[in-house]
Design a protein around this motif. Structure first.
Motif, mmCIF file in Angstrom:
data_model
loop_
_atom_site.group_PDB
_atom_site.id
_atom_site.type_symbol
_atom_site.label_atom_id
_atom_site.label_comp_id
_atom_site.label_asym_id
_atom_site.label_seq_id
_atom_site.Cartn_x
_atom_site.Cartn_y
_atom_site.Cartn_z
ATOM 1 N N PHE A 263 37.423 -20.587 -3.324
ATOM 2 C CA PHE A 263 36.880 -19.439 -4.048
ATOM 3 C C PHE A 263 35.370 -19.522 -4.242
ATOM 4 C CE2 PHE A 263 41.217 -20.339 -5.609
ATOM 5 C CZ PHE A 263 41.847 -19.197 -5.162
ATOM 6 N N ILE A 264 34.782 -20.699 -4.025
ATOM 7 C CA ILE A 264 33.343 -20.866 -4.218
ATOM 8 C C ILE A 264 32.580 -20.136 -3.129
ATOM 9 C CG2 ILE A 264 31.447 -22.552 -4.215
ATOM 10 C CD1 ILE A 264 33.309 -24.542 -5.501
ATOM 11 N N GLY A 265 31.616 -19.345 -3.514
ATOM 12 C CA GLY A 265 30.786 -18.636 -2.552
ATOM 13 C C GLY A 265 31.391 -17.362 -2.016
ATOM 14 N N GLU A 266 32.613 -17.030 -2.452
ATOM 15 C CA GLU A 266 33.254 -15.801 -1.970
ATOM 16 C C GLU A 266 33.033 -14.666 -2.966
ATOM 17 O OE1 GLU A 266 34.247 -15.842 0.916
ATOM 18 O OE2 GLU A 266 34.470 -17.984 1.281
ATOM 19 N N GLY A 267 33.091 -13.451 -2.481
ATOM 20 C CA GLY A 267 32.932 -12.296 -3.348
ATOM 21 C C GLY A 267 33.507 -11.053 -2.697
ATOM 22 N N GLY A 268 33.555 -9.969 -3.453
ATOM 23 C CA GLY A 268 33.995 -8.690 -2.908
ATOM 24 C C GLY A 268 35.432 -8.723 -2.429
ATOM 25 N N ASP A 269 35.674 -8.072 -1.287
ATOM 26 C CA ASP A 269 37.024 -7.939 -0.760
ATOM 27 C C ASP A 269 37.623 -9.283 -0.350
ATOM 28 O OD1 ASP A 269 36.900 -5.223 -1.132
ATOM 29 O OD2 ASP A 269 36.341 -4.765 0.934
ATOM 30 N N GLU A 270 36.774 -10.212 0.132
ATOM 31 C CA GLU A 270 37.287 -11.522 0.543
ATOM 32 C C GLU A 270 37.886 -12.258 -0.653
ATOM 33 O OE1 GLU A 270 34.054 -13.532 2.388
ATOM 34 O OE2 GLU A 270 33.806 -12.021 3.955
ATOM 35 N N LEU A 271 37.154 -12.305 -1.763
ATOM 36 C CA LEU A 271 37.649 -12.978 -2.956
ATOM 37 C C LEU A 271 38.883 -12.268 -3.497
ATOM 38 C CD1 LEU A 271 37.352 -15.147 -5.113
ATOM 39 C CD2 LEU A 271 35.786 -13.634 -6.341
#
Length: 563
Positions: A507-515
């Motif tokens: 989860f580190i460094g992920e955001g938006g739709d990916e997270l």
């Protein structure tokens, strides 16, 4: 090098495309003896190159290929397969750019998959049979490719692909157990030869996931019969592959990508890996990619099989020389082409070396901060006897030590960038040593939990007043905190040992739709594990309280996260 495999008339054989009766005999036992047909390493190497796999992966895949006698695909063709909730994933000729067509039926997705593997079988000479679970009007139930004369392979392949477009989906039933038991009877006839030759049959079960009895009823008896039939099949020299055609994410390939990333976020799970695993050609260690986070020795084993073949000397042992291991690995990755990353929708290296280093550092800090824990009373079987895979030679439990940092290097000629440049480009924020420190356990300023209720509160809510929920990723990663032996307020049970821990670094460094996609998948897996209907019958009151509370908290976290 050419190999020949002898197939007797009373062994694993199949009629030509469009013939055979599964009702009485399973795969057709009445056909003539099969020809002795060659398996070609050259054809396999060519296909591995075609699907964009590293050239070094050939040696490991070829070992599996040599021991694979044949493949049997069991295809559910019930009414439920007509639901328009699936996708078809396509790639360009170089397996680089992925296109996704939404709103297709589950059967259309499966037909696309069958077409791919029929072509693969014909090009690599893999004797393959496709069998329908239910009757389909006047259409045959059995189809085959590479089970007879090589001159007929093209016609067999095209007949299979065309037939998939004419299969009727009218039956409400999905009697998988009945068909699996027919396969057990059929494969058992050849068990001596399979054992003597150290070969196996790959059985791929394609289903939307709900087995029924012959009348279409999905009840406890039907599920128990299905599980019992699988146990009978598993006692034979077979490899069982499940291919689900539906899920909340509505796509089996996406599901595999998410599950692998949740446990091993350092790996780009390319389409080539997925197709080889789907074909039964993955190595043993590949099967654990979506099961557990790899330690460094497992990562090394994977990389040797994946990039180097038999030549593992060019990748140093991380137990002996950790910084040398990362240096060797980075040099290997820079020599490989970038691969399409279906999760991030862009080209990335096969291995994110910097993320792997951060995982190693975090694990070292976590292991260093661990305190001796008191184990509660145990109920159920000894967990050490539950899973024979835990004793595999290539899975020692080791604790890595922090390695030296990489300096920034310019992009290389094959499109790679240095680790630091790459991370800044591919993530919303760059991963760094600070992330490893942040993810590592901290010494709490508060006292430990006083009872089970207090332990659940500290797991799920923010200090110091423990009223506001923690972020969902923290709750999911922290699940093991509430399981014995970490939690002294609940008795141990074998069910706890089935939990598959998520990597915090996923989860580190992920955001938006990916997270969002990662959190949804992780939450769903967690809720399935804790669902009231999934609980063991011999749960104690404290165990029931724990699972019920965790289920409710995950529900609450979902509503707040995805509202």
């Amino acid at each position: 090098m050419m190999r020949k495999e002898e197939v007797r008339g009373d062994s694993l054989e199949q009629s030509r495309s469009g013939t055979g009766e599964i009702e009485e005999h399973g795969p057709d036992d009445r056909t003539q003896s099969l020809s002795i047909m060659p398996k070609s390493d050259a054809a396999l190497q060519s296909y591995i190159d075609y699907i964009g796999m590293p050239k070094g992966s050939f040696a490991a895949v070829a070992e599996v290929y040599a021991k694979m006698n044949s493949r049997i695909w069991l295809l559910e063709n019930s009414f439920a397969m007509g639901e328009l909730d699936s996708h078809v994933i396509k790639s360009d000729p170089e397996f680089q750019v992925i296109e996704r067509l939404d709103g297709v039926s589950r059967w259309a997705e499966l037909s696309h998959c069958v077409g791919f593997h029929a072509k693969m079988a014909s090009r690599c000479w893999i004797p393959t049979q496709f069998m329908l679970v239910n009757e389909s009007g006047e259409m045959p139930r059995n189809y085959s490719v590479c089970m007879s004369n090589s001159d007929e392979v093209k016609a067999e392949r095209e007949y299979i692909i065309d037939s998939m477009n004419h299969i009727q989906l009218e039956e409400r039933a999905n009697p998988l157990a009945r068909q699996i038991r027919k396969l057990v009877k059929y494969i058992s006839k050849d068990i001596n030869r399979l054992t003597e030759n150290d070969t196996f049959v790959v059985v791929t079960i394609c289903t939307q996931g709900v087995p029924t009895d012959g009348n279409g009823s999905s009840n406890k008896h039907a599920k128990r019969e299905f599980l019992d039939s699988l146990r009978e099949l598993d006692n034979l020299p077979v490899r069982i592959v499940f291919r689900l055609t539906t899920d909340e994410e509505k796509n089996s390939e996406l599901i595999d990508i998410l599950q692998v990333y949740l446990h091993n976020p350092w790996l780009t799970y390319g389409v080539g890996i997925h197709r080889l695993r789907e074909a039964g050609l993955g190595t043993d260690i590949w099967d654990f990619l979506d099961e557990k986070p790899f330690d460094l020795m497992e990562v090394r084993k994977f990389c040797v099989d994946f990039f180097l073949g038999k030549n593992g000397l060019s990748l140093r042992n991380p137990n002996v020389d950790l910084s040398g291991f990362f240096e060797d690995l980075q040099n290997i990755i820079w020599k490989e082409k970038l691969v399409w990353n279906p999760l991030k929708n862009r080209l990335t290296p096969w291995i994110d070396v910097e993320k792997l280093r951060l995982i190693t550092k975090r694990n070292a800090l976590k292991n260093k901060s661990k305190k001796p824990l008191r184990r509660a009373t145990t109920t159920g079987r000894d967990p050490a006897a539950m899973n024979g895979n835990t004793s595999s030679d290539w899975k020692p439990n080791i604790s890595g030590t922090p390695g030296v940092g990489f300096s920034a290097d310019p992009p290389t000629s094959n499109g790679h960038e240095s680790p630091n440049h790459k991370l800044k480009r591919h993530y919303g924020r760059s991963a760094s040593s600070d992330d490893a420190m942040a993810a590592a356990p901290k010494q709490s300023s508060t006292s430990g939990p006083k009872d089970l209720e207090d332990a659940i509160k500290q797991w799920s809510r923010k200090a110091p007043d423990y009223t506001k929920l923690k972020p969902m990723e923290d709750i999911l990663v922290g699940v093991p905190e509430l399981f014995p032996p970490n939690n002294p307020f609940v008795e141990s049970h074998e069910h706890f040992f089935k939990w598959k821990e998520f990597s915090a670094d996923a989860f580190i460094g992920e955001g938006g739709d990916e997270l969002k996609a990662l959190l949804k998948r992780a939450s769903r897996k967690s809720k399935l594990f804790m669902h009231p209907d999934k609980m063991p019958y011999d749960c104690t009151p404290s165990q029931e309280t724990l699972f019920k509370s965790m289920w409710e908290i995950l529900q609450e976290s979902e509503s707040k996260t995805f509202e």
